[in-house]
Each structure stands twice: as C-alpha cells, then as structure tokens.
Design a protein around this motif. Structure first.
Motif, short mmCIF file in Angstrom:
data_model
loop_
_atom_site.label_atom_id
_atom_site.label_comp_id
_atom_site.label_asym_id
_atom_site.label_seq_id
_atom_site.Cartn_x
_atom_site.Cartn_y
_atom_site.Cartn_z
N GLU A 30 0.81 -1.22 0.00
CA GLU A 30 0.00 0.00 0.00
C GLU A 30 0.84 1.27 0.00
OE1 GLU A 30 -3.06 -0.11 2.96
OE2 GLU A 30 -3.70 -2.14 2.41
N HIS A 31 2.16 1.10 -0.14
CA HIS A 31 3.08 2.24 -0.24
C HIS A 31 2.87 3.23 0.91
CE1 HIS A 31 4.10 0.72 -4.20
NE2 HIS A 31 2.81 0.71 -4.51
N LYS A 32 2.94 2.70 2.11
CA LYS A 32 2.75 3.53 3.30
C LYS A 32 3.85 4.57 3.42
CE LYS A 32 -0.77 1.03 4.76
NZ LYS A 32 -2.16 1.55 4.67
N GLU A 33 3.51 5.72 3.95
CA GLU A 33 4.50 6.76 4.19
C GLU A 33 5.14 6.52 5.55
OE1 GLU A 33 2.66 10.57 3.42
OE2 GLU A 33 2.87 10.25 1.27
N GLU A 34 6.39 6.11 5.54
CA GLU A 34 7.04 5.67 6.77
C GLU A 34 8.52 5.99 6.76
OE1 GLU A 34 8.77 2.11 6.71
OE2 GLU A 34 8.83 2.32 4.54
N LEU A 35 9.08 6.08 7.96
CA LEU A 35 10.51 6.22 8.17
C LEU A 35 10.97 5.02 8.99
CD1 LEU A 35 10.70 10.04 9.00
CD2 LEU A 35 11.41 8.93 6.87
N ASP A 36 11.66 4.10 8.33
CA ASP A 36 12.10 2.85 8.93
C ASP A 36 13.61 2.90 9.10
OD1 ASP A 36 12.61 0.27 9.73
OD2 ASP A 36 11.87 -0.69 7.89
N GLU A 37 14.08 2.76 10.32
CA GLU A 37 15.52 2.83 10.58
C GLU A 37 16.26 1.73 9.83
OE1 GLU A 37 19.28 1.70 12.64
OE2 GLU A 37 17.40 0.56 12.65
N ILE A 38 15.61 0.61 9.61
CA ILE A 38 16.25 -0.50 8.90
C ILE A 38 16.21 -0.26 7.39
CG2 ILE A 38 16.07 -3.00 8.44
CD1 ILE A 38 15.09 -3.34 11.27
N GLY A 39 15.30 0.59 6.94
CA GLY A 39 15.16 0.87 5.51
C GLY A 39 15.74 2.21 5.13
N LYS A 40 14.93 3.01 4.41
CA LYS A 40 15.41 4.28 3.87
C LYS A 40 15.53 5.38 4.91
CE LYS A 40 12.15 4.35 0.77
NZ LYS A 40 11.29 4.81 -0.36
N GLY A 41 15.02 5.14 6.10
CA GLY A 41 15.01 6.21 7.09
C GLY A 41 16.14 6.18 8.09
N GLY A 42 17.15 5.33 7.84
CA GLY A 42 18.21 5.15 8.83
C GLY A 42 18.94 6.40 9.23
N ALA A 43 19.04 7.38 8.32
CA ALA A 43 19.80 8.60 8.61
C ALA A 43 19.14 9.46 9.67
CB ALA A 43 19.96 9.41 7.32
N TYR A 44 17.90 9.18 10.01
CA TYR A 44 17.15 10.04 10.92
C TYR A 44 17.02 9.43 12.32
CZ TYR A 44 16.27 11.55 6.23
OH TYR A 44 16.46 11.94 4.92
#
Length: 355
Positions: free
Chosen positions: A156-170
């Motif tokens: 469902e292409h959720k809008e998320e920040l995942d530390e293990i995925g693309k959001g690790g920098a944050y």
C-alpha cells in the motif's frame, strides 16, 4: 472707588474671562476613527483575558499559530530493559497495546510539540499499529516490523521512516544503553526525513476531538484512578489522580513511570481504557487486534470515571461515547490503553478506591 464702580469693574472682568475661555476651549471633535474588527474568540468568557486564536486538534490546548504539522506516529519500546523511555511526555496522544509474548508497545502521536528532545527507544511495527498511526494521518516511524506489517507497507506504499530501511539517517544509537533498546530520534530529524522523502509536511484534515471548557463540571462516579493489567505483571500499570494538577500520574507496578532525561512522571489529563478482540496468528504469538468493532470502555477525567463504549468509524480515530454521543475530553494529553476482551473486559481493569 464706589461700590457700584467696583461691581461694574468685576462684571467687566468676568465677561472678558468668559470670552477668553470660549476662544481657547475645545472645538467640535471629529468623528472617531472606526475601531479594528474583533474576532469572535479574542476574549475568554467574561472578557477577563484574551483567548487563544488557535487550539491543537488533538489536545485542545491553546496555540499561538495554527497546528497543521503532519503528525509523527512513533513506535516506542516498552520492554523492561527499554525503560525509562524518552520523549513520551511530548506526545499529544499515547497508545499502549499488546504485542506478542505478553509485552506491550507504546505509540506516541506527536503533532503540536516543537521540542527537540530525543524520543525512544524506537521499536518495530505491527499491522494494527499501522492502523493506529494512520488514523491520525501520521508518518509511521519504526525500526523493523512483522512480516505482515512489511507486506502491508510495501503493498500500500505507506509513508514511513524505517531505521532499517530508507530512514536510517534520521535515527541514532545511544551507546549508554544496550541494543536493541537504544535507538532514538527526535522531531527535527523526523520532519527532515519527511521532507526528503517527499511526504506532506502539513495536514489540515487531521481528525480532531471535542473538548470541554476547563471549568466545566466533571461527570461520572468518583474514582481515585484505575489499574490496568494487560497480561504480564511486569506490564501492570495504574493511573493515580492528582487533584492539585488535575492530571493522572502513570505508574508501572508501584513506581512512577518517569522520563529518562527529565525524571518527570508521565501524566495525562484523560485516560481511556478500552477492550478489543485479540487473536493469536502464529507460533511466535503475533496478534491481530480488532480496532474497528467497538466495545466496552472507561474514561477517567478530573477524579471521576465514566462507563461507556468506544467506536471507530471509517477514516476516523477511536472515540469514547456514552449513550451514542461522544464525550468531550478536557484540554490536555490523552492515553488509550487497549486490553483484551478475554476472558472479559472487567478482568483487566480495576478502579482504585474512591477519593
């Protein structure tokens, strides 16, 4: 000089004085300039003090500007090794709900705060935690997740920040604590990540609650607080009313649940306890929690308890109702405790002795 001459001189002087005063007196005033328009909410009832121009949709608290920031829905670890946590006191709304194995997960909904305090430890996500976060239009903030949660996020292409995925920098790791109970973030990092991912930074359609006035009389039966048991004794919590602050102070076991960095006890204006159907999905103990069916619920405010129900309409948040009508909250922060209906709702809830 005769009396008559003196009298005539006095009359002449008085006449001259009156002419002089007339010449120096005020001329006819121009019509006053129109006063600037006054907005309806410029003054509190009674006109004794200015009222806030804006209020937060999730807390009802006053704000100097419109609160339209996109909420951040942060999954926060509640394992004993992860306590005390940081930043929960800045959340507008907090949820506590079971994960597998009898542990609970906390979900903090952050919208009105602009604080830079660290938040965490951040932990993994489940499908029903996605549901909670998205009900507030939140960006989902987590570190990992169950297979079903990841499938839902990807499909469902959720809008998320995942530390293990693309959001690790944050996110960052606190070396003073052991992994996996040491992952943190803050709102500045999360808003930066939201912008770089191309997610909307503002949302004017976040569902809002209805709120009482501060001086509205409390309803319900007198109660000192409530004790909530999910499954394990190590996750037994209670909320104890402080009549001076009008807040419920949160305890885990017999100890105040304090913020790691401020040492302040987590406190809430409104406490909701609700029963939901839980089903075990696999051998690991992962759960399905029904957050749409509705059911029994309690609302604690101002030292009183109201018995009612919770409901959830499509594209809306969980709401507390009595006799089919939503019961307003008092302005402030709210916590929702979601307990199983097995064997029944009452077995997980015990009201504390009356005040």
């Amino acid at each position: 000089m005769s009396y008559l001459s003196s009298r005539n001189m006095l009359i002449t002087l008085l006449a001259a004085s009156m002419l002089l005063l007339s010449a120096c007196g005020p001329k006819e005033e121009a019509a006053p300039a129109a006063e600037p328009a006054v907005t309806v909410n410029d003054q509190a009832p009674g006109g004794t003090a200015p009222a806030a121009a804006y209020t937060s949709p999730l807390t009802g608290l006053p704000s100097e500007s419109a609160v339209a920031s996109r909420p951040m829905a942060v999954m926060i670890n509640n394992a004993p090794a992860a306590r005390p946590q940081s930043g929960l006191g800045e959340a507008d709304i907090v949820y506590e709900v079971l994960a597998e194995g009898g542990i609970t997960r906390l979900v903090g909904i952050f919208q009105s705060s602009s604080s830079g305090v660290k938040i965490g430890p951040v932990r993994s996500i489940r499908p029903y935690l996605i549901d909670i976060g998205e009900s507030y239009h939140g960006v989902l903030v987590h570190a990992g997740g169950s297979p079903d949660a990841y499938a839902l996020i990807q499909q469902e292409h959720k809008e998320e920040l995942d530390e293990i995925g693309k959001g690790g920098a944050y996110f960052w790791r606190d070396k003073t604590r052991k992994a996996p109970h040491n992952l943190y973030t803050n709102l500045e990092q999360l808003h930066e990540g939201t912008a770089k991912q191309g997610f909307a930074a503002e949302d004017n359609a976040v569902p809002s609650y209805s709120f009482k006035k501060e001086d509205d009389p409390a309803e319900g039966n007198v109660a000192k607080g409530v004790e909530v048991k999910f499954l394990l004794n190590s996750y037994k919590v209670s909320y104890r009313y402080n009549a001076e602050t009008h807040l419920y102070e949160r305890y885990i076991g017999d100890k105040p649940h304090q913020d790691k960095d401020t040492s302040q006890t987590l406190s809430f204006t409104n406490v909701v306890v609700l029963g939901a159907d839980h089903a075990v999905l696999d051998d690991i103990g992962r759960l399905h929690v029904d957050l749409t069916l509705g059911g029994e619920a309690l609302l604690l405010q101002r030292g009183r308890v109201i018995e009612g129900r919770w409901i959830r309409k499509a594209d809306d948040v969980i709401r507390f109702v009595q006799n089919g009508q939503e019961v307003p909250f008092y302005p402030g922060k709210t916590i929702f405790n979601i307990v199983p209906n097995d064997p029944d709702f009452q077995s997980h809830v015990q009201l504390l002795d009356p005040l």
